[in-house]
Write a protein that holds these residues in place. Structure first.
Motif, short mmCIF file in Angstrom:
data_model
loop_
_atom_site.label_atom_id
_atom_site.label_comp_id
_atom_site.label_asym_id
_atom_site.label_seq_id
_atom_site.Cartn_x
_atom_site.Cartn_y
_atom_site.Cartn_z
N ASP A 195 2.88 25.63 -71.31
CA ASP A 195 2.19 24.92 -70.22
C ASP A 195 2.71 25.31 -68.84
O ASP A 195 1.93 25.43 -67.89
N THR A 196 4.04 25.49 -68.73
CA THR A 196 4.62 25.74 -67.41
C THR A 196 4.38 27.15 -66.90
O THR A 196 4.75 27.47 -65.76
N LEU A 197 3.76 28.01 -67.71
CA LEU A 197 3.45 29.38 -67.29
C LEU A 197 1.96 29.66 -67.30
O LEU A 197 1.53 30.81 -67.14
N ALA A 198 1.16 28.64 -67.51
CA ALA A 198 -0.26 28.85 -67.79
C ALA A 198 -1.00 29.51 -66.63
O ALA A 198 -1.70 30.51 -66.82
N MET A 199 -0.88 28.98 -65.44
CA MET A 199 -1.64 29.56 -64.33
C MET A 199 -1.17 30.99 -64.06
O MET A 199 -1.98 31.89 -63.79
N GLU A 200 0.15 31.21 -64.15
CA GLU A 200 0.68 32.55 -63.91
C GLU A 200 0.10 33.55 -64.92
O GLU A 200 -0.30 34.66 -64.55
N GLU A 201 0.05 33.17 -66.19
CA GLU A 201 -0.46 34.10 -67.20
C GLU A 201 -1.97 34.27 -67.11
O GLU A 201 -2.49 35.36 -67.37
N LEU A 202 -2.69 33.22 -66.73
CA LEU A 202 -4.13 33.37 -66.52
C LEU A 202 -4.40 34.37 -65.39
O LEU A 202 -5.32 35.19 -65.47
N LEU A 203 -3.59 34.31 -64.33
CA LEU A 203 -3.77 35.24 -63.22
C LEU A 203 -3.46 36.68 -63.62
O LEU A 203 -4.01 37.62 -63.05
N MET A 204 -2.61 36.84 -64.63
CA MET A 204 -2.23 38.18 -65.07
C MET A 204 -3.11 38.72 -66.18
O MET A 204 -2.87 39.83 -66.66
N GLY A 205 -4.12 37.93 -66.60
CA GLY A 205 -5.07 38.47 -67.55
C GLY A 205 -5.25 37.70 -68.84
O GLY A 205 -6.09 38.09 -69.67
N ALA A 206 -4.47 36.64 -69.06
CA ALA A 206 -4.72 35.80 -70.23
C ALA A 206 -6.11 35.17 -70.10
O ALA A 206 -6.55 34.85 -69.00
N VAL A 207 -6.79 35.01 -71.23
CA VAL A 207 -8.16 34.47 -71.19
C VAL A 207 -8.23 33.03 -71.65
O VAL A 207 -9.30 32.41 -71.59
N GLY A 208 -7.10 32.49 -72.10
CA GLY A 208 -7.13 31.12 -72.60
C GLY A 208 -5.78 30.44 -72.46
O GLY A 208 -4.78 31.06 -72.07
N TRP A 209 -5.78 29.15 -72.79
CA TRP A 209 -4.60 28.30 -72.64
C TRP A 209 -4.55 27.36 -73.84
O TRP A 209 -5.41 26.50 -73.99
N VAL A 210 -3.56 27.60 -74.71
CA VAL A 210 -3.28 26.64 -75.79
C VAL A 210 -2.34 25.61 -75.20
O VAL A 210 -1.17 25.89 -74.96
N ALA A 211 -2.87 24.43 -74.93
CA ALA A 211 -2.21 23.48 -74.03
C ALA A 211 -1.64 22.27 -74.77
O ALA A 211 -2.13 21.88 -75.83
N GLY A 212 -0.60 21.67 -74.15
CA GLY A 212 0.02 20.47 -74.68
C GLY A 212 -0.30 19.23 -73.88
O GLY A 212 -0.79 18.23 -74.41
N LEU A 213 -0.02 19.26 -72.56
CA LEU A 213 -0.28 18.09 -71.72
C LEU A 213 -1.75 17.80 -71.57
O LEU A 213 -2.15 16.73 -71.11
N VAL A 214 -2.60 18.74 -71.99
CA VAL A 214 -4.04 18.49 -72.05
C VAL A 214 -4.34 17.27 -72.92
O VAL A 214 -5.35 16.60 -72.72
N CYS A 215 -3.45 16.97 -73.87
CA CYS A 215 -3.66 15.81 -74.74
C CYS A 215 -3.77 14.52 -73.93
O CYS A 215 -4.49 13.59 -74.33
N ALA A 216 -3.06 14.46 -72.81
CA ALA A 216 -3.11 13.29 -71.94
C ALA A 216 -3.93 13.53 -70.68
O ALA A 216 -4.51 12.60 -70.13
N PHE A 217 -4.01 14.79 -70.22
CA PHE A 217 -4.67 15.12 -68.95
C PHE A 217 -5.66 16.26 -69.15
O PHE A 217 -5.50 17.35 -68.56
N PRO A 218 -6.69 16.06 -69.95
CA PRO A 218 -7.62 17.16 -70.22
C PRO A 218 -8.44 17.60 -69.02
O PRO A 218 -8.69 18.80 -68.84
N LYS A 219 -8.86 16.66 -68.18
CA LYS A 219 -9.71 17.05 -67.04
C LYS A 219 -8.98 17.98 -66.09
O LYS A 219 -9.54 18.98 -65.61
N GLU A 220 -7.72 17.65 -65.81
CA GLU A 220 -6.95 18.48 -64.89
C GLU A 220 -6.69 19.87 -65.49
O GLU A 220 -6.75 20.88 -64.79
#
Length: 296
Positions: free
Chosen positions: A189-214
């Motif tokens: 989670d703490t590297l998600a935006m950085e990796e998306l900017l570098m070419g990752a196409v998705g995010w397997v997320a944890g805090l989404v369980c509580a904060f999905p909209k954000e």
């Protein structure tokens, strides 16, 4: 299989007596779907898979597949010590209607490169389900190297990688070597935006369980090139995202779900709910995050 997007690694909900709480589980799933997530992952670390019985895993998978009813893919995680058990779950996932698999290297035994590659190939060859390899050497002590991924390219259904090495440059390294052969999803989670900017196409997320909209909003803004807007939300989110990189991430994230009204704190032993100073410290982070929640 479209691996692009936000894939929550959902928690398993329990009653106080330890039994599955499917009503509360589906309340959370509803919120995930309404927020625009792109898939659901069952049986991961957050799902407390290691303390679920075989019957409970089957019930959880079958009922989730039926409930989601094709709105998004349902992915079953395989984290087993024996190849025969991994083969069982690959076949069972197909039987129960899952859309794909997420796979860790063999558990409990520190396999070498040849053994890990053989393990993945054996399971991949046994099924036509698409597979995402979960590469997390920090927590699970086995690094799936670039050379190992090169050997796995012959398995067409091994399509994606949950990138959890904690090395952002590994995204570039993988793209340089394989192009778009593998779809890369950030698993930290703490590297998600950085990796998306570098070419990752998705995010397997944890805090989404509580904060999905954000979570979904950050992903969408990055994909739309609205980096400043995404960065503002991400900076607010970071203290909460850091709850995902702790051995007690299950308790921390379940406490966050509880404060957001879409979960409970109940965990399976040997895990215990939080008490004392630790509980106060984590609740402070969660409450401050909720109080300063950005308007989307």
């Amino acid at each position: 299989m479209n691996w692009k997007g936000v894939f929550p690694a959902v928690t398993t909900k329990f009653h106080a007596d330890g039994s599955l709480d499917m009503d509360l589980f589906f309340k959370n799933i509803d919120f995930q779907l309404e927020s625009g997530v792109h898939g659901i992952i069952l049986g991961g670390t957050l799902g407390e898979s290691s303390v679920l019985s075989q019957e409970e895993k089957i019930t959880l998978t079958k009922e989730t597949v039926d409930y989601v009813a094709g709105k998004v893919p349902v992915i079953l995680n395989i984290a087993e010590g024996a190849t025969q058990d991994a083969l069982f779950w690959a076949a069972k996932a197909k039987e129960l209607g899952a859309s794909g698999l997420m796979m860790l290297p063999p558990m409990r035994y520190s396999a070498d490169g040849r053994e890990v590659v053989t393990y993945f190939k054996t399971v991949a060859d046994s099924t036509d389900l698409p597979i995402m390899i979960y590469n997390n050497p920090v927590d699970y002590k086995t690094l799936v190297t670039i050379e190992m991924f090169a050997e796995l390219t012959e398995c067409e259904n091994i399509q994606a990688i949950k990138e959890s090495t904690r090395d952002i440059s590994n995204v570039t390294r993988m793209i340089n070597r394989f192009g778009d052969r593998y779809q890369l999803l950030c698993g930290v989670d703490t590297l998600a935006m950085e990796e998306l900017l570098m070419g990752a196409v998705g995010w397997v997320a944890g805090l989404v369980c509580a904060f999905p909209k954000e979570t979904v909003t950050i992903f969408n803004l990055v994909n739309e090139g609205k980096i400043e807007e995404a960065r503002e939300i991400y900076r607010w989110f970071l203290p909460l995202l850091e709850l995902d990189i702790h051995p007690k991430l299950v308790q921390y994230i379940k406490l966050a779900e509880t404060h957001c009204g879409i979960g409970s704190e109940h965990v399976r032993a040997p895990r215990l709910t939080l008490i004392g100073e630790e509980r106060e410290r984590i609740e402070k982070i969660i409450k401050e995050g909720i109080a300063k929640r950005p308007k989307l």
